[in-house]
Design an enzyme around this catalytic site. Structure first.
Site, PDB file in Angstrom:
ATOM      1  N   GLU A   1      37.223  37.392 -16.173  1.00 21.31           N
ATOM      2  CA  GLU A   1      35.788  38.047 -15.881  1.00 21.31           C
ATOM      3  C   GLU A   1      36.162  39.544 -16.115  1.00 21.31           C
ATOM      4  O   GLU A   1      35.276  40.170 -16.486  1.00 21.31           O
ATOM      5  CB  GLU A   1      35.052  37.705 -14.683  1.00 21.31           C
ATOM      6  CG  GLU A   1      34.218  36.682 -14.771  1.00 21.31           C
ATOM      7  CD  GLU A   1      33.089  36.435 -13.737  1.00 21.31           C
ATOM      8  OE1 GLU A   1      33.170  37.361 -12.715  1.00 21.31           O
ATOM      9  OE2 GLU A   1      32.445  35.476 -13.919  1.00 21.31           O
TER      10      GLU A   1
ATOM     11  N   HIS B   1      55.575  18.249 -16.804  1.00 19.38           N
ATOM     12  CA  HIS B   1      55.605  16.805 -17.304  1.00 19.38           C
ATOM     13  C   HIS B   1      54.299  16.716 -17.983  1.00 19.38           C
ATOM     14  O   HIS B   1      53.997  15.749 -18.618  1.00 19.38           O
ATOM     15  CB  HIS B   1      55.504  15.944 -16.403  1.00 19.38           C
ATOM     16  CG  HIS B   1      56.839  15.946 -15.270  1.00 19.38           C
ATOM     17  ND1 HIS B   1      57.937  14.985 -15.436  1.00 19.38           N
ATOM     18  CD2 HIS B   1      57.211  16.746 -14.439  1.00 19.38           C
ATOM     19  CE1 HIS B   1      58.797  15.541 -14.832  1.00 19.38           C
ATOM     20  NE2 HIS B   1      58.299  16.347 -14.197  1.00 19.38           N
TER      21      HIS B   1
ATOM     22  N   LYS C   1      23.285  32.491 -18.310  1.00 20.50           N
ATOM     23  CA  LYS C   1      22.480  32.285 -17.175  1.00 20.50           C
ATOM     24  C   LYS C   1      21.054  32.408 -17.936  1.00 20.50           C
ATOM     25  O   LYS C   1      19.989  31.645 -17.428  1.00 20.50           O
ATOM     26  CB  LYS C   1      22.591  33.373 -16.333  1.00 20.50           C
ATOM     27  CG  LYS C   1      23.718  33.263 -15.440  1.00 20.50           C
ATOM     28  CD  LYS C   1      23.801  34.192 -14.301  1.00 20.50           C
ATOM     29  CE  LYS C   1      24.946  33.827 -13.254  1.00 20.50           C
ATOM     30  NZ  LYS C   1      25.103  35.187 -12.496  1.00 20.50           N
TER      31      LYS C   1
HETATM   32  O1  PA5 Z   1      32.681  38.220 -10.151  1.00 21.44           O
HETATM   33  C1  PA5 Z   1      31.587  37.974 -10.111  1.00 21.44           C
HETATM   34  O2  PA5 Z   1      30.809  39.202 -10.228  1.00 21.44           O
HETATM   35  C2  PA5 Z   1      30.867  36.631 -10.447  1.00 21.44           C
HETATM   36  O3  PA5 Z   1      31.650  35.653 -10.473  1.00 21.44           O
HETATM   37  C3  PA5 Z   1      29.802  36.593  -9.235  1.00 21.44           C
HETATM   38  O4  PA5 Z   1      30.702  36.523  -8.165  1.00 21.44           O
HETATM   39  C4  PA5 Z   1      29.312  35.160  -9.439  1.00 21.44           C
HETATM   40  O5  PA5 Z   1      28.566  35.026 -10.541  1.00 21.44           O
HETATM   41  C5  PA5 Z   1      28.369  34.809  -8.387  1.00 21.44           C
HETATM   42  O6  PA5 Z   1      27.346  35.806  -7.922  1.00 21.44           O
HETATM   43  P1  PA5 Z   1      26.412  36.086  -6.869  1.00 21.44           P
HETATM   44  O7  PA5 Z   1      27.287  36.537  -5.698  1.00 21.44           O
HETATM   45  O8  PA5 Z   1      25.532  37.098  -7.280  1.00 21.44           O
HETATM   46  O9  PA5 Z   1      25.761  34.733  -6.644  1.00 21.44           O
END
Ligand code: PA5
Length: 397
Positions: A266, A287, A388
């Site tokens: 990310e 393996h 989303k």
């Molecule tokens: O690293 C990030 O920002 C994302 O992976 C969020 O943590 C994830 O999408 C969950 O989001 P939220 O805490 O708003 O539910």
């Protein structure tokens, strides 16, 4: 203690002038990081907050049989990975903590509801935005179960919320219902939120969070190593090494590689850039993917996370099994390097809570440095929003 080897099985595969040139950028990138509005994870956590987290963990243990942690992505992986690393494989005596919220599987949720029917459970729902679909659905289903089991005065005692200080549906609900709550600060994104209540509260139920805090703060001394790691990865990328394969030699470290994948995936994967993170658990995966790594397309480099000492002794023909595991690790690195796969080595002296917290800070810092080296914003994840939006449109939500 943590040792780093960015040279032995790497130097021959990168351009040393490129490395030297990138290494000169540290001051500039430190400045970018210090000026970022999303660098709150670099600050020391407030002692009063640590105290409040411990107090809430004690409340959970004294009043319930089980804690259900609901979250996904950065609001889940840190504490989950840490917990999996330290809990016993068998006959686990820890207070029961169930991590939920990462799936839309109706079978999983149905079985979870059935399991919890007879349990005196409490929920810690964690979402910075307060709108994440998987978290919302799981929370709603388990809250409905609480409502069926208890009267209004009672079910509200079973919910603890960790979310934004002001915004989002969860914060609105806290204000309305008066649940105990914690804050994920504005200046800390999900995958950098390990040193916040999002992870420390679930962990405080079974682990020494003072050691975790100490270890994490110790990671701040590793900035030069973190920068060199980011630089070496960038040099490898420039040599068409597009994939980083994280290798661990303990089954219970597999979830930690999931945390690493999320952190780097990310952070870097945007604007058509970034290194794709993957992982192997050895010796199991030797393996399967081992064949590809040794002789397949040369798109990979590897980062081995080695644990030097173990406090478990198994004798195999007069030899300690952990020593054998480490010998195998060294041999695999040599073999893969001979197959033109560069290998970075990170060695933890021991797998303890403090050291792992240090490693978490190290990787967070390295990921942030790496993002700046790629010229992208390390702290956003606009790509995640695209799916989303599609889902919201499809569900008419
Ligand atoms: O690293 C990030 O920002 C994302 O992976 C969020 O943590 C994830 O999408 C969950 O989001 P939220 O805490 O708003 O539910």
């Amino acid at each position: 203690m943590i040792k780093f080897d960015f040279t032995t099985y790497v130097d021959a595969c990168i351009d040393q002038n490129t490395k030297k040139e990138l290494m000169t950028k540290k001051e500039k990138i430190d400045k970018q990081l210090n000026e970022s509005t999303m660098n709150g994870w670099m600050d020391r956590i407030d002692e009063n907050l640590v105290w409040k987290i411990k107090e809430t963990a004690a409340y959970i243990k004294n009043n319930f049989d089980c804690l259900v942690v609901i979250g996904i992505g950065g609001s889940f992986l840190g504490s989950y990975a840490f917990d999996q690393m330290f809990k016993c494989y068998f006959n686990n005596k820890n207070f029961e903590v169930i991590y939920a919220g990462t799936t839309l599987s109706s079978r999983y949720l149905d079985e979870l509801v059935n399991y919890l029917k007879e349990k005196n459970f409490c929920i810690n729902v964690i979402s910075k935005s307060g709108t994440t679909m998987e978290t919302t659905i799981t929370y709603q289903v388990l809250k409905d179960l609480l409502k069926r089991k208890y009267d209004e005065n009672e079910w509200k005692r079973h919910i603890i919320v960790t979310t934004d200080q002001e915004k989002g549906k969860l914060r609105e609900e806290v204000n309305q219902e008066g649940y105990p709550s914690f804050v994920i600060p504005d200046n800390i994104g999900g995958r950098y939120s390990f040193m916040t209540p999002a992870h420390l509260l679930p962990l405080a139920v079974n682990y020494h969070i003072d050691e975790i805090v100490t270890g994490y703060n110790r990671g701040k001394r590793l900035d030069n190593y973190a920068f060199e790691y980011a630089v070496v990865r960038n040099c490898l990328f420039q040599k068409q090494k597009m994939v980083e394969n994280f290798c661990v030699y303990e089954e219970n470290m597999q979830p930690f590689t999931e945390w690493l994948k999320q952190l780097f995936g990310e952070t870097e994967g945007k604007e058509g850039k970034g290194i794709l993170p993957t992982s192997n658990v050895h010796t199991r995966d030797l393996h399967s993917l081992g064949q590809f790594i040794q002789e397949g397309n040369k798109i990979l480099f590897e980062t081995f996370i080695k644990v030097e000492k173990s406090n478990h002794y198994i004798d195999y023909n007069g030899m300690d099994l952990h020593t054998i595991n480490n010998i195998v690790e060294d041999s695999v690195m040599r073999a893969h390097f001979s197959g033109k796969v560069p290998c970075i080595e990170i060695t933890l002296q021991e797998l303890d809570e403090e050291t792992v917290a240090t490693l978490i800070y190290f990787f967070q810092l390295a990921a942030a440095y790496s993002g700046f080296l790629f010229g992208i914003n390390p702290f956003n994840q606009p790509g995640v929003e695209v799916y989303k939006k599609e889902v919201r449109e499809s569900l008419g939500a």
